[in-house]
Design an enzyme around this catalytic site. Structure first.
Site, PDB file in Angstrom:
ATOM      1  N   GLY A 222      68.425  90.158  22.836  1.00 36.44           N
ATOM      2  CA  GLY A 222      68.171  90.995  21.660  1.00 36.44           C
ATOM      3  C   GLY A 222      68.531  92.455  21.890  1.00 36.44           C
TER       4      GLY A 222
ATOM      5  N   GLU B 162      70.632  83.922  26.567  1.00 37.85           N
ATOM      6  CA  GLU B 162      69.697  83.005  25.889  1.00 37.85           C
ATOM      7  C   GLU B 162      69.835  81.558  26.324  1.00 37.85           C
ATOM      8  OE1 GLU B 162      71.332  85.453  24.393  1.00 37.85           O
ATOM      9  OE2 GLU B 162      69.986  86.519  23.029  1.00 37.85           O
TER      10      GLU B 162
ATOM     11  N   GLU C   4      72.154  92.596  21.221  1.00 36.69           N
ATOM     12  CA  GLU C   4      72.333  92.445  19.768  1.00 36.69           C
ATOM     13  C   GLU C   4      71.961  93.731  19.028  1.00 36.69           C
ATOM     14  OE1 GLU C   4      69.894  88.850  20.005  1.00 36.69           O
ATOM     15  OE2 GLU C   4      71.452  87.813  18.867  1.00 36.69           O
TER      16      GLU C   4
ATOM     17  N   ALA D 281      64.483  90.117  23.482  1.00 34.24           N
ATOM     18  CA  ALA D 281      63.254  89.801  22.759  1.00 34.24           C
ATOM     19  C   ALA D 281      62.156  89.574  23.792  1.00 34.24           C
ATOM     20  CB  ALA D 281      63.455  88.550  21.923  1.00 34.24           C
TER      21      ALA D 281
HETATM   22  N1  COA Z   1      60.476  89.902  27.710  1.00 32.17           N
HETATM   23  C1  COA Z   1      59.275  90.205  28.235  1.00 32.17           C
HETATM   24  N2  COA Z   1      59.115  90.831  29.415  1.00 32.17           N
HETATM   25  C2  COA Z   1      60.228  91.192  30.072  1.00 32.17           C
HETATM   26  C3  COA Z   1      61.506  90.906  29.590  1.00 32.17           C
HETATM   27  C4  COA Z   1      61.606  90.235  28.344  1.00 32.17           C
HETATM   28  N3  COA Z   1      62.800  89.940  27.777  1.00 32.17           N
HETATM   29  N4  COA Z   1      62.422  91.359  30.482  1.00 32.17           N
HETATM   30  C5  COA Z   1      61.709  91.918  31.484  1.00 32.17           C
HETATM   31  N5  COA Z   1      60.387  91.808  31.240  1.00 32.17           N
HETATM   32  C6  COA Z   1      59.267  92.266  32.079  1.00 32.17           C
HETATM   33  C7  COA Z   1      59.075  91.385  33.305  1.00 32.17           C
HETATM   34  O1  COA Z   1      58.340  90.228  32.975  1.00 32.17           O
HETATM   35  C8  COA Z   1      58.345  92.321  34.221  1.00 32.17           C
HETATM   36  O2  COA Z   1      56.992  92.396  33.800  1.00 32.17           O
HETATM   37  P1  COA Z   1      55.796  92.303  34.902  1.00 32.17           P
HETATM   38  O3  COA Z   1      56.017  93.475  35.818  1.00 32.17           O
HETATM   39  O4  COA Z   1      54.544  92.398  34.090  1.00 32.17           O
HETATM   40  O5  COA Z   1      55.974  90.998  35.611  1.00 32.17           O
HETATM   41  C9  COA Z   1      58.961  93.677  33.902  1.00 32.17           C
HETATM   42  O6  COA Z   1      59.554  93.542  32.602  1.00 32.17           O
HETATM   43  C10 COA Z   1      60.054  94.067  34.865  1.00 32.17           C
HETATM   44  O7  COA Z   1      61.011  93.026  34.918  1.00 32.17           O
HETATM   45  P2  COA Z   1      61.524  92.341  36.278  1.00 32.17           P
HETATM   46  O8  COA Z   1      62.054  90.987  35.945  1.00 32.17           O
HETATM   47  O9  COA Z   1      60.463  92.413  37.323  1.00 32.17           O
HETATM   48  O10 COA Z   1      62.693  93.358  36.672  1.00 32.17           O
HETATM   49  P3  COA Z   1      63.966  93.034  37.572  1.00 32.17           P
HETATM   50  O11 COA Z   1      64.614  94.339  37.821  1.00 32.17           O
HETATM   51  O12 COA Z   1      63.626  92.174  38.717  1.00 32.17           O
HETATM   52  O13 COA Z   1      64.943  92.140  36.616  1.00 32.17           O
HETATM   53  C11 COA Z   1      66.073  91.594  34.555  1.00 32.17           C
HETATM   54  C12 COA Z   1      65.507  92.701  35.469  1.00 32.17           C
HETATM   55  C13 COA Z   1      66.525  92.260  33.257  1.00 32.17           C
HETATM   56  C14 COA Z   1      67.257  90.911  35.238  1.00 32.17           C
HETATM   57  C15 COA Z   1      64.965  90.566  34.275  1.00 32.17           C
HETATM   58  O14 COA Z   1      63.800  91.241  33.852  1.00 32.17           O
HETATM   59  C16 COA Z   1      65.331  89.571  33.193  1.00 32.17           C
HETATM   60  O15 COA Z   1      66.109  88.668  33.434  1.00 32.17           O
HETATM   61  N6  COA Z   1      64.720  89.709  31.980  1.00 32.17           N
HETATM   62  C17 COA Z   1      64.917  88.775  30.911  1.00 32.17           C
HETATM   63  C18 COA Z   1      66.250  89.012  30.240  1.00 32.17           C
HETATM   64  C19 COA Z   1      66.489  87.991  29.151  1.00 32.17           C
HETATM   65  O16 COA Z   1      66.604  86.812  29.381  1.00 32.17           O
HETATM   66  N7  COA Z   1      66.557  88.482  27.918  1.00 32.17           N
HETATM   67  C20 COA Z   1      66.866  87.671  26.784  1.00 32.17           C
HETATM   68  C21 COA Z   1      65.635  87.333  26.056  1.00 32.17           C
HETATM   69  S1  COA Z   1      66.034  86.384  24.606  1.00 32.17           S
END
Ligand code: COA
Length: 260
Positions: free
Chosen positions: A111, A134, A114, A66
């Protein structure tokens, strides 16, 4: 219909839906969820579409969950509504009446995991990673992950994933039954298409009723599920496809199904 956050095309009976926010790792914001909902309703009523393949744009993510910038500012009431809306969309995918194959091409987190679980089948590229992170954010899965994950992989493994929040590899997801196949990245869409064509070779109504028997049966007692199965079996016996399928076997020729 043009979408801003999805790519959509139709070829040879297959609908291809691509979540298209690669710069945000295809995070599921409100607009993506609304457009997915509209797109799926279109597919439900489009007789030309037999199977859908759902994937994410770019090389890194199916969907990284999400959209956290939207989630971060939600009130409790908005949080509950967001969760209910997401649950309804994923239920609509599960009960589309046509198979939806998730082509998981990278991160499927929160999400995103999911969403993949609501699909009928999951094929993963070898770089895919699955997880329910989460609890690391002070929330719990809200798009029915606490319900679908234990049904797919068993309660113990589901709890491990949900409570640690740690992601697992595609191979581990395969080992525990979360995905149906793992293939090389460049083979992902062709493997989904091969799976789709195997299903499309079969009687459309039988495919639909079989999905209904499994999906609804899983939520019933065994006796109720068997009653549902027998009723749907009886319904199959009213179809032209049942007559064609059985006759073709006896005449030693391929069946030509009409979906009637
Ligand atoms: N919601 C909003 N933005 C997200 C996102 C999310 N769930 N997951 C990634 N992004 C965005 C980042 O903020 C970043 O944006 P920016 O360049 O404007 O700062 C872009 O996507 C790239 O992500 P980044 O974190 O820089 O990539 P990474 O390769 O270093 O890491 C992940 C990848 C997937 C490990 C990391 O993005 C992450 O942990 N995301 C959240 C996952 C999560 O907790 N999801 C559950 C949500 S309920």
């Amino acid at each position: 219909m043009p979408y801003e956050t999805l790519l959509y095309e139709k070829r040879g009976g297959i609908a291809y839906i691509t979540i298209n926010r690669p710069e945000k790792l295809n995070a599921l914001n409100r607009q993506v969820m609304d457009e997915l909902s509209a797109c799926l309703e279109g597919i439900r009523h489009d007789a030309e579409v037999r199977v859908a393949i759902l994937t994410g744009a770019g090389e890194k993510a199916f969907a990284a969950g999400a959209d956290l910038s939207e989630l971060a500012v939600q009130t409790p009431l908005q949080g509950k509504e967001t969760s209910r809306r997401g649950q309804r969309l994923l239920d609509a995918i599960e009960n589309l009446g046509k198979p939806v194959i998730a082509a998981v091409n990278g991160y499927a987190l929160g999400g995103g995991c999911e969403l993949a679980m609501a699909c009928t089948l999951r094929l993963a590229a070898d770089n895919a990673r699955f997880g329910q992170p989460e609890v690391k954010l002070g929330i719990i899965p809200g798009y029915a992950g606490t319900q679908r994950l234990p049904r797919l992989v068993g309660k113990g493994r589901a709890l491990e994933l949900i409570l640690t929040g740690e992601p697992i590899s595609a191979q581990e997801a395969y080992r525990i039954g979360l995905v149906n196949q793992v293939v090389a990245r460049q083979e992902l869409i062709p493997a989904c298409e091969t799976m789709a064509r195997k299903i499309m070779a079969n009687a459309p109504l039988a495919v639909r009723f079989a999905m209904e028997a499994v999906n609804h049966g899983c939520e019933m007692t065994a006796a109720e599920g068997q009653f549902l199965e027998a009723t749907l079996f009886g319904l199959c016996c009213t179809t032209e496809d049942m007559k064609e399928g059985t006759r073709a076997f006896l005449e030693k020729r391929p069946a030509r199904f009409s979906g009637k």
